[in-house]
Design a protein around this motif. Structure first.
Motif, mmCIF file in Angstrom:
data_model
loop_
_atom_site.group_PDB
_atom_site.id
_atom_site.type_symbol
_atom_site.label_atom_id
_atom_site.label_comp_id
_atom_site.label_asym_id
_atom_site.label_seq_id
_atom_site.Cartn_x
_atom_site.Cartn_y
_atom_site.Cartn_z
ATOM 1 N N SER A 165 0.844 -1.194 0.000
ATOM 2 C CA SER A 165 0.000 0.000 0.000
ATOM 3 C C SER A 165 0.880 1.244 0.000
ATOM 4 O O SER A 165 2.032 1.202 0.447
ATOM 5 N N PRO A 166 0.353 2.365 -0.476
ATOM 6 C CA PRO A 166 1.139 3.607 -0.461
ATOM 7 C C PRO A 166 1.445 4.042 0.980
ATOM 8 O O PRO A 166 0.614 3.879 1.875
ATOM 9 N N CYS A 167 2.615 4.604 1.182
ATOM 10 C CA CYS A 167 2.951 5.187 2.484
ATOM 11 C C CYS A 167 2.182 6.504 2.630
ATOM 12 O O CYS A 167 1.558 6.973 1.676
ATOM 13 N N GLY A 168 2.250 7.110 3.801
ATOM 14 C CA GLY A 168 1.547 8.369 4.040
ATOM 15 C C GLY A 168 1.957 9.463 3.076
ATOM 16 O O GLY A 168 1.118 10.219 2.562
ATOM 17 N N ALA A 209 1.575 -0.767 8.559
ATOM 18 C CA ALA A 209 0.254 -0.361 9.031
ATOM 19 C C ALA A 209 0.266 0.063 10.495
ATOM 20 O O ALA A 209 -0.700 0.662 10.973
ATOM 21 N N ASP A 210 1.355 -0.196 11.197
ATOM 22 C CA ASP A 210 1.454 0.235 12.592
ATOM 23 C C ASP A 210 1.811 1.717 12.713
ATOM 24 O O ASP A 210 1.707 2.297 13.792
ATOM 25 N N ARG A 211 2.208 2.350 11.621
ATOM 26 C CA ARG A 211 2.569 3.779 11.638
ATOM 27 C C ARG A 211 1.323 4.632 11.409
ATOM 28 O O ARG A 211 0.620 4.494 10.413
ATOM 29 N N ALA A 212 1.099 5.549 12.331
ATOM 30 C CA ALA A 212 -0.085 6.414 12.259
ATOM 31 C C ALA A 212 -0.127 7.216 10.959
ATOM 32 O O ALA A 212 -1.201 7.415 10.380
ATOM 33 N N ARG A 242 -3.309 7.151 8.516
ATOM 34 C CA ARG A 242 -4.008 8.410 8.247
ATOM 35 C C ARG A 242 -3.990 8.712 6.747
ATOM 36 O O ARG A 242 -5.005 9.129 6.176
ATOM 37 N N GLY A 243 -2.841 8.509 6.106
ATOM 38 C CA GLY A 243 -2.744 8.758 4.668
ATOM 39 C C GLY A 243 -3.702 7.905 3.864
ATOM 40 O O GLY A 243 -4.368 8.399 2.946
ATOM 41 N N LEU A 244 -3.793 6.611 4.211
ATOM 42 C CA LEU A 244 -4.722 5.719 3.499
ATOM 43 C C LEU A 244 -6.166 6.142 3.705
ATOM 44 O O LEU A 244 -6.963 6.146 2.765
ATOM 45 N N MET A 245 -6.506 6.512 4.937
ATOM 46 C CA MET A 245 -7.883 6.914 5.224
ATOM 47 C C MET A 245 -8.238 8.189 4.453
ATOM 48 O O MET A 245 -9.309 8.272 3.827
ATOM 49 N N GLU A 246 -7.354 9.167 4.449
ATOM 50 C CA GLU A 246 -7.618 10.412 3.729
ATOM 51 C C GLU A 246 -7.675 10.181 2.223
ATOM 52 O O GLU A 246 -8.526 10.743 1.527
ATOM 53 N N LEU A 247 -6.768 9.345 1.715
ATOM 54 C CA LEU A 247 -6.770 9.048 0.280
ATOM 55 C C LEU A 247 -8.056 8.346 -0.124
ATOM 56 O O LEU A 247 -8.663 8.684 -1.146
ATOM 57 N N GLY A 273 -11.124 4.596 10.386
ATOM 58 C CA GLY A 273 -10.524 5.490 11.355
ATOM 59 C C GLY A 273 -10.238 4.859 12.692
ATOM 60 O O GLY A 273 -9.941 5.566 13.662
ATOM 61 N N LEU A 274 -10.304 3.543 12.767
ATOM 62 C CA LEU A 274 -9.994 2.869 14.022
ATOM 63 C C LEU A 274 -8.483 2.826 14.217
ATOM 64 O O LEU A 274 -7.727 2.637 13.271
#
Length: 184
Positions: A84-87, A115-118, A122-127, A181-182
């Motif tokens: 997956s893309p990084c933030g 996936a343990d990095r916030a 956050r980047g995936l959720m916003e994207l 967002g969990l």
């Protein structure tokens, strides 16, 4: 080093098997792209990878160096990513889409990148909440599509996504939590 799919060139079956099996954790990121301009009956396929020797991720390289807007028609892209893309890449993709509002990107991923990095979550959720973007974990149909599209015709090798169905389910659950967002 970046490798590109040119006319008549295909990704090796070994690379597809190694880099897209969600049970493996290779260092490189492979990006397989199928692009279709609406109104055209032809699609365009391309692939590249990064190998950490340069500090430019595959997504950024594709958007900045490979993609060429060719018309004002809608462009539908499907990306198959081994990670997956990084933030930071999520931000780059969002910026690209703001500049190219006629582009839609369907991102299909084999596994989640740190996936343990916030910042990545956050980047995936916003994207995923951006117009023109969908993000999902690759399923058996995606693996079959990749095999048919990016492997030279006539090459036989049994590639069974059923062998890693539990890893697919685990990644789907984890991505679903991220997109809701969990655990941010």
């Amino acid at each position: 080093m970046y490798r590109r799919k040119m006319r008549g060139m295909y990704i090796s079956k070994r690379a597809l098997r190694k880099h897209f099996d969600p049970r493996n954790y290779p260092r490189e990121t492979y990006l397989l792209c199928e692009l279709q301009w609406r109104g055209s009956h032809k699609s365009w396929q391309h692939w590249l990878r990064n190998d950490d020797s340069k500090d430019c991720h595959a997504e950024k390289y594709f958007l900045e160096e490979i993609f060429e807007p060719r018309s004002y028609n809608i462009c539908d892209m499907t990306w198959y990513l081994s990670w997956s893309p990084c933030g930071e890449c999520c931000d780059i993709i969002q910026d690209f889409l703001e500049e190219q509002p006629n582009v839609n990107i369907n991102i299909r991923i084999a596994r989640l990148y740190y996936a343990d990095r916030a910042s990545n979550r956050r980047g995936l959720m916003e994207l995923a909440n951006s117009p023109g973007v969908s993000i999902e974990i690759m399923d058996a149909d995606d693996y079959n599509d990749c095999w048919e599209t990016f492997i030279q015709p006539g090459v036989y090798y049994r590639f069974s996504p059923e062998n890693f169905e539990s890893a697919i389910r685990r990644n789907c659950s984890q991505l679903e939590d991220i997109l809701q967002g969990l655990h941010l």
